[in-house]
Structure formats: structure tokens, C-alpha cells
Design an enzyme around this catalytic site. Structure first.
Site, PDB file in Angstrom:
ATOM      1  N   LYS A  71       6.582   0.821   8.932  1.00  0.00           N
ATOM      2  CA  LYS A  71       5.636   0.754   8.007  1.00  0.00           C
ATOM      3  C   LYS A  71       4.220   1.154   8.710  1.00  0.00           C
ATOM      4  O   LYS A  71       4.155   1.447   9.863  1.00  0.00           O
ATOM      5  CB  LYS A  71       5.388  -0.324   7.263  1.00  0.00           C
ATOM      6  CG  LYS A  71       6.655  -0.960   6.462  1.00  0.00           C
ATOM      7  CD  LYS A  71       6.079  -2.340   5.705  1.00  0.00           C
ATOM      8  CE  LYS A  71       5.063  -2.213   4.938  1.00  0.00           C
ATOM      9  NZ  LYS A  71       4.549  -0.951   4.280  1.00  0.00           N
ATOM     10  N   GLY A  72       3.553   1.673   7.879  1.00  0.00           N
ATOM     11  CA  GLY A  72       2.038   2.035   8.306  1.00  0.00           C
ATOM     12  C   GLY A  72       1.727   3.673   8.481  1.00  0.00           C
ATOM     13  O   GLY A  72       0.777   4.038   8.980  1.00  0.00           O
ATOM     14  N   GLY A  73       2.644   4.284   7.674  1.00  0.00           N
ATOM     15  CA  GLY A  73       2.237   5.828   7.320  1.00  0.00           C
ATOM     16  C   GLY A  73       1.071   5.907   6.703  1.00  0.00           C
ATOM     17  O   GLY A  73       0.035   6.754   7.128  1.00  0.00           O
ATOM     18  N   ASP A  90       6.247  -3.977  -1.276  1.00  0.00           N
ATOM     19  CA  ASP A  90       5.530  -3.040  -0.679  1.00  0.00           C
ATOM     20  C   ASP A  90       6.657  -2.069  -0.458  1.00  0.00           C
ATOM     21  O   ASP A  90       7.728  -2.114  -0.446  1.00  0.00           O
ATOM     22  CB  ASP A  90       5.076  -3.863   0.505  1.00  0.00           C
ATOM     23  CG  ASP A  90       4.070  -2.833   1.494  1.00  0.00           C
ATOM     24  OD1 ASP A  90       3.984  -1.528   0.913  1.00  0.00           O
ATOM     25  OD2 ASP A  90       3.382  -3.077   2.401  1.00  0.00           O
ATOM     26  N   GLY A  91       6.088  -0.817   0.019  1.00  0.00           N
ATOM     27  CA  GLY A  91       7.197   0.332   0.508  1.00  0.00           C
ATOM     28  C   GLY A  91       7.384   0.435   1.793  1.00  0.00           C
ATOM     29  O   GLY A  91       7.113  -0.634   2.515  1.00  0.00           O
ATOM     30  N   ALA A  92       7.818   1.418   2.651  1.00  0.00           N
ATOM     31  CA  ALA A  92       8.126   1.498   3.871  1.00  0.00           C
ATOM     32  C   ALA A  92       8.347   3.013   4.195  1.00  0.00           C
ATOM     33  O   ALA A  92       8.410   3.942   3.070  1.00  0.00           O
ATOM     34  CB  ALA A  92       9.255   0.713   4.249  1.00  0.00           C
ATOM     35  N   THR A 129       0.809  -1.254   0.061  1.00  0.00           N
ATOM     36  CA  THR A 129      -0.011   0.037   0.031  1.00  0.00           C
ATOM     37  C   THR A 129       0.681   1.286  -0.079  1.00  0.00           C
ATOM     38  O   THR A 129       1.993   1.196   0.833  1.00  0.00           O
ATOM     39  CB  THR A 129      -0.956   0.243   1.494  1.00  0.00           C
ATOM     40  OG1 THR A 129      -1.810  -1.362   1.211  1.00  0.00           O
ATOM     41  CG2 THR A 129      -1.644   1.248   1.304  1.00  0.00           C
ATOM     42  N   LYS A 148      14.429   7.396   2.621  1.00  0.00           N
ATOM     43  CA  LYS A 148      14.010   6.464   3.703  1.00  0.00           C
ATOM     44  C   LYS A 148      14.759   5.627   4.388  1.00  0.00           C
ATOM     45  O   LYS A 148      14.557   5.152   5.427  1.00  0.00           O
ATOM     46  CB  LYS A 148      12.669   5.723   3.431  1.00  0.00           C
ATOM     47  CG  LYS A 148      11.596   6.876   2.935  1.00  0.00           C
ATOM     48  CD  LYS A 148      10.507   5.937   2.135  1.00  0.00           C
ATOM     49  CE  LYS A 148       9.280   6.782   2.038  1.00  0.00           C
ATOM     50  NZ  LYS A 148       8.327   6.112   1.259  1.00  0.00           N
ATOM     51  N   GLU A 151      -0.611  -5.562   6.032  1.00  0.00           N
ATOM     52  CA  GLU A 151       0.692  -5.661   5.238  1.00  0.00           C
ATOM     53  C   GLU A 151       1.444  -6.590   6.120  1.00  0.00           C
ATOM     54  O   GLU A 151       2.333  -7.504   5.385  1.00  0.00           O
ATOM     55  CB  GLU A 151       1.418  -4.144   5.282  1.00  0.00           C
ATOM     56  CG  GLU A 151       0.684  -3.301   4.460  1.00  0.00           C
ATOM     57  CD  GLU A 151       1.528  -1.897   4.552  1.00  0.00           C
ATOM     58  OE1 GLU A 151       0.911  -0.924   3.592  1.00  0.00           O
ATOM     59  OE2 GLU A 151       1.813  -1.263   5.721  1.00  0.00           O
TER      60      GLU A 151
END
Ligand code: 5RP
Length: 218
Positions: free
Chosen positions: A94-96, A81-83, A28, A121, A103
Site C-alpha cells: 500500500k502507499g501508492g 481500504d484499497g491496495a 484512501t 492487483k 493507513e
């Protein structure tokens, strides 16, 4: 190169991990959105695509990609996924975007986790980015008090409800020198659903995008 161009460069680099017949988990966020857009041509070759959030499910559907439920799939071959932050040890915050719980589930169910970030990052120690924590709504103030005792400054992400019907506390001022230990310790607080530290199950591959191209770390 601006931030979006770097995100897109990282997302396109992740495509080389996508092989015909694979089952794929999709993360996400704005970096992953570039990956979803680039995936359109490859989707027909995949055995299944599983999403980590309602937002990504919607974007995948708009791209014409059919989304399967993790509950009816076995383990996935690949998760992209991103971070918000990453270290050289491939530990992540993660979780912004608030999708951390799903996730973490999809990452856990995947054989290979490829994380795509831009170079802003990559950090020495996690914790500059406020740590997102998903909490059961009735436990929010209790959990916040425990986080203050642990040295953090929790801020309620007011008005935000996760895909699971829960709330988010963003914890400032937490030093996270040992991410595995902190992840384990915070997970013991009743009312916490998930902490946004991904260290027990870190990324397997980190693709770091910069003006010089994409660096692959393992
Ligand atoms: C969402 C996430 C995202 O991966 C993280 O916030 C990075 O997002 P972006 O690619 O938009 O910078 O953990 O819950």
C-alpha cells in the site's frame, strides 16, 4: 468492464460488512472514493468514522459525513481500504497514494480489515509495484543507501509531502518473497517511518473485483 467499474464493484461489495452502530475506518485512494460515495446513506447509522488521510477526510466531509479522530476513539470495528498489490495470503503493498502510515495505524486499530481491489492487483509475489516507504526528510539519502544495499532501487517521490510532513521513497526491484520478514527488516532502518508492506497486520478479507463479479478471499 473498465478499471473504474471494477473498483466501484469492489467498493459496493464492502458495504455488506458495514453494520449499524459500528465504528468505521476509511482508507484512501480511488477505490475507497467509490466506497465513501456509497457510504453517504449509511453514515448516520455509524457510531464513528475515522479517516486515514486528509484527502479522505475532505471527501467524507463533502459527502456530509462527520469524521472523528482516532486519538479519541477506541479500537474500530471495521476498516475498509484499497491496495496496490495483494497476495492470496492477504499480504499487501500500500502507499501508492502516500497515506501508508496513517493507513497502517488505522488498520492496526481495527478488528476487521476488508481490502477492496480489482483483479489486476492480485499477484503471486509482492514487489512488482514499487514499494512506497515513508521517510523522515533528513534521513532520505541515508535510507536510500541502505535500500540499495538491500537490493532495491529507491526513487524519491519528488515534490510529494505526506500528511505527516515526511517524504516517500518508491523502491523498485525489491523481491518480497517473505513479506513479514522484509517488513520487519526494513522497519529497523533508522529514518523509516513506515514501509508499505502490510503483512504483520494483513487484510482479514480481500474482495477481488473482476468481470465475473466479486470474489471474497479470507
Ligand atoms: C493509498 C493506498 C491506496 O489504497 C492504494 O494506492 C490503492 O489506490 P487506488 O484505489 O487508487 O488504486 O495505499 O496510500
Amino acid at each position: 468492464m473498465d478499471a473504474d467499474a471494477k473498483k466501484q464493484q469492489a467498493a459496493l461489495a464492502a458495504l455488506k460488512f458495514v453494520e449499524d452502530g459500528m465504528s468505521l475506518g476509511v482508507g484512501t485512494g480511488s477505490t475507497v472514493n467509490f466506497f465513501i460515495d456509497a457510504l453517504a446513506d449509511r453514515a448516520a447509522d455509524l457510531s464513528a468514522v475515522v479517516s486515514s488521510s486528509e484527502a479522505s477526510t475532505e471527501r467524507l466531509a463533502k459527502t456530509g459525513i462527520r469524521v472523528s479522530r482516532l486519538a479519541t476513539e477506541g479500537d474500530l470495528d471495521l476498516y475498509v481500504d484499497g491496495a496496490d498489490e495483494a497476495t492470496e495470503f492477504l499480504h499487501l503493498i500500500k502507499g501508492g497514494g502516500g497515506a501508508l502510515t496513517r493507513e497502517k495505524i488505522v488498520a492496526g486499530a481495527s478488528r476487521l480489515f476488508v481490502c477492496i481491489i480489482d483483479d489486476s492487483k492480485l499477484v503471486g509475489t509482492l514487489g512488482q509495484f514499487p514499494l512506497p516507504i515513508e521517510v523522515i526528510p533528513m534521513a532520505r539519502s541515508y535510507v536510500a543507501r541502505q535500500l540499495i544495499k538491500a537490493g532495491g532501487r529507491p526513487v524519491w517521490r519528488e515534490g510529494f509531502i505526506t500528511d505527516n510532513g515526511n517524504e516517500i521513497l518508491d523502491v523498485h526491484n525489491l523481491e518480497i518473497p517473505n513479506p513479514v520478514e522484509v517488513e520487519n527488516r526494513l522497519n529497523q532502518i533508522p529514518g523509516i517511518v513506515t514501509v508499505g508492506i502490510f503483512a504483520q497486520r494483513p487484510a482479514d478479507v480481500l474482495l477481488v473485483s473482476s468481470d465475473d463479479g466479486v470474489r471474497e478471499m479470507r
